[in-house]
Design an enzyme around this catalytic site. Sequence first.
Site, PDB file in Angstrom:
ATOM      1  N   GLU A 271       8.328   0.937   1.671  1.00 14.31           N
ATOM      2  CA  GLU A 271       8.293   2.388   1.446  1.00 14.31           C
ATOM      3  C   GLU A 271       7.932   3.155   2.715  1.00 14.31           C
ATOM      4  O   GLU A 271       7.074   4.034   2.715  1.00 14.31           O
ATOM      5  CB  GLU A 271       7.323   2.721   0.298  1.00 14.31           C
ATOM      6  CG  GLU A 271       7.731   2.078  -1.017  1.00 14.31           C
ATOM      7  CD  GLU A 271       6.896   2.495  -2.221  1.00 14.31           C
ATOM      8  OE1 GLU A 271       5.698   2.781  -2.038  1.00 14.31           O
ATOM      9  OE2 GLU A 271       7.449   2.522  -3.337  1.00 14.31           O
ATOM     10  N   ASP A 350       7.505  -2.168 -10.675  1.00 14.92           N
ATOM     11  CA  ASP A 350       6.353  -1.386 -10.235  1.00 14.92           C
ATOM     12  C   ASP A 350       5.516  -0.899 -11.413  1.00 14.92           C
ATOM     13  O   ASP A 350       5.557   0.284 -11.750  1.00 14.92           O
ATOM     14  CB  ASP A 350       6.851  -0.179  -9.414  1.00 14.92           C
ATOM     15  CG  ASP A 350       5.734   0.485  -8.647  1.00 14.92           C
ATOM     16  OD1 ASP A 350       4.630  -0.076  -8.606  1.00 14.92           O
ATOM     17  OD2 ASP A 350       5.970   1.569  -8.080  1.00 14.92           O
ATOM     18  N   GLU A 378      -0.676   4.827 -13.519  1.00 17.02           N
ATOM     19  CA  GLU A 378       0.416   5.613 -12.937  1.00 17.02           C
ATOM     20  C   GLU A 378       1.575   5.820 -13.908  1.00 17.02           C
ATOM     21  O   GLU A 378       2.045   6.941 -14.087  1.00 17.02           O
ATOM     22  CB  GLU A 378       0.896   4.920 -11.651  1.00 17.02           C
ATOM     23  CG  GLU A 378       2.062   5.614 -11.004  1.00 17.02           C
ATOM     24  CD  GLU A 378       2.465   4.977  -9.679  1.00 17.02           C
ATOM     25  OE1 GLU A 378       1.803   4.008  -9.244  1.00 17.02           O
ATOM     26  OE2 GLU A 378       3.450   5.454  -9.087  1.00 17.02           O
TER      27      GLU A 378
HETATM   28  C1  GCV Z   1       0.444   3.223  -2.635  1.00 16.41           C
HETATM   29  C2  GCV Z   1       4.352   2.780  -6.088  1.00 16.41           C
HETATM   30  C3  GCV Z   1       3.518   4.023  -6.091  1.00 16.41           C
HETATM   31  C4  GCV Z   1       3.044   4.380  -4.699  1.00 16.41           C
HETATM   32  C5  GCV Z   1       2.300   3.175  -4.124  1.00 16.41           C
HETATM   33  C6  GCV Z   1       3.240   1.981  -4.121  1.00 16.41           C
HETATM   34  C7  GCV Z   1       2.573   0.720  -3.642  1.00 16.41           C
HETATM   35  O1  GCV Z   1       5.578   3.016  -5.467  1.00 16.41           O
HETATM   36  O2  GCV Z   1       4.215   5.071  -6.688  1.00 16.41           O
HETATM   37  O3  GCV Z   1       2.219   5.499  -4.781  1.00 16.41           O
HETATM   38  O4  GCV Z   1       1.815   3.430  -2.836  1.00 16.41           O
HETATM   39  O5  GCV Z   1       3.678   1.745  -5.434  1.00 16.41           O
HETATM   40  O6  GCV Z   1       2.191  -0.076  -4.486  1.00 16.41           O
HETATM   41  O7  GCV Z   1       2.456   0.520  -2.458  1.00 16.41           O
END
Ligand code: GCV
Length: 663
Positions: A271, A350, A378
């Site tokens: 990411e 995720d 989340e």
């Molecule tokens: C910390 C998901 C979340 C992100 C998070 C990522 C990760 O994509 O939405 O906020 O980033 O996971 O686990 O690194």
Amino acid sequence: MGFEQAWLSYGVLRKESKWRGIERICADPASPVMKNAVGELQKALGTMTGKEPVLCSGADKEAAGTRCIRFRQDGEGKADGYHVYEESGDVVIAASSDCGMLYGAFELIRQAQIGNSPVGLDIAKDPVMPLRMLNHWDNMDGSIERGYSGNSFFFDHDEILVDDRTVTYARLLASVGINGAVINNVNVKDAATWLITDRYFDKLRQLSEIFAGYGIRLFLSLNYAAPVELGELDSADPLSEEVGKWWKDRMKLVFEQVPHLGGFLIKADSEGRPGPFTYGRTHADGANMLAEAVEPYGGLIIWRCFVYNCKQDWRDYKTDRARSGYDNFIELDGAFRDNVILQIKNGPMDFQVREPVHPLFGGLKDTNQMLEVQIAQEYTGQQRHVCYLIPMFQEVLGFRTYVTETDDTVKDLVSGKTFGHTKCGMAAVANTGNDENWTGHDLAAANLYGFGRLAFDPSALAEEIAREWVVRTFGEDEEVCEVLLFILMNSWRAYEMYNAPLGIGWMVNPNYHYGPSVDGYEYDRWGTYHRADHLGIGVDRSHHGTGYAGLYREPNASMYDSPESCPDELLLFFHHMPYDHKLQSGKTVIQHIYDTHFEGVELVDEMVKRFESLEGKIPDKAYRRMLDRFRHQKEHAREWRDQINTYFYRKSGMDDEKGRQIF
Ligand code: GCV
């Protein structure tokens, strides 16, 4: 901001409780951990009985008839394990380490709180997972990525906070056996990159000392490109001698200044975060370079496997995000140094409400591995909806991978049983913040509590953990207990029912991930598609499609590959199915969608109704806080139901056989 003591807010014990007769603690606490063990017992028993036990020397055996708690060094015991038992009216805590003594002390407190007597007490426990960690996604400006309970209590305005709350936090963690905490977000940016410089050493040292006094090791998330971003080098190439030396020098300094540090967590090439790919190197190259630098100090490098292409084209049916963690790491099995641990999310996507278990579990054989779960909700209601996740984690831990004939579950893998690994365990993305009650929704604290209990002892049942948490938090009232247990134990099921159906996931509003939006991620770049059209829905991950099902070992691979044997709850994760396909349950896909969404809302209504009966039976402040959230959940569950049902009704043109209102 003030804060409460969660399950460490002690109520008064019944008059006849045998804990009342314990008037002394015989010990000569020398280390900070032993001092805390004794202090916790004094505080807890003092509050629960109204009379704080007196501390006297371990050598002082004669104190006319009074019962005491004693500590006994047990050379045989496993590190951090304990044995608590009654001996001639006294209570003994036997352990081979100070940390075991501390856990033993908290075991006594737990026994007293849940109404068990010290008479005949005999409990021996060893922690099953070596590492039991929280991962905070706290940013140094005080915000928390995916934080739903206020701001950070570790950071504010780029400064580190160390105060009473830090101590209570450490006590809460130790009381459930958590022994590691990463305090900053894995997305390491700006000031957080500077955590490994003298700007922050003093505060980090203070923090790590408080933690160490409770058997908790401090960990930090690391910016892989730190040598460049701190302005010291032009490259972060893991195979460059200069870069390797930079890290060695830096780590020498860091560990000299913060000696209790446990190591680092790294999100690399994921990411948008930097990593070894920039230099044409592998994850093993990157992790091993850092591991070599921290090795002289006993440090660990925990390297995340959450790596995927986040710039996908939705028209591309071949690239499969679910495959990417496996594809990126499987070839590297055996290539990592001994102080590297790969941290793997429970599922390949995720933290959706339902996913299959990540195929790297059972794929990897020669690599230290850790399971990552998320108690920050989340995708499971963001601590506004109640969603007790321990039953889900238990399913994950119990999953058979078939990597060996026996001892092959995820639990066996991450506790080190399968391959004899000692650097392994379980981490949870934390759900805490500076809200008065720590977790936003009062009932979300059950996930924090449960995570610790489960990592220490995965054989503990989700329901027992929940019951225990309720009693420790709200006292022994049977009605309170029954109602809250009903709510907790039905909450994950209810959430799944009105959420995205049959394992497909992702029907949420993009970015903030709250509330229904069936097509929110459908034409986006994140690799998260449901592929619904007027005939059917689901992603073909069988051998006809992306081949993901084949990443599991047999018989799992065949089970998932065929729609006939694939469990209903994951059918749309693995297969694209027509709406009139008959599930194993006997219902069609479309009728299942309608039914679960109506029934999910009914279940929430029942939960809220029962909750309302508790007015006056739990502290008013907590009742009001929860009521507020339950009212929202009730309304929001309807929003989910109606958006999902309407979408699929319009797409499929198929009626609900029960004729309920769909818009
Ligand atoms: C910390 C998901 C979340 C992100 C998070 C990522 C990760 O994509 O939405 O906020 O980033 O996971 O686990 O690194």
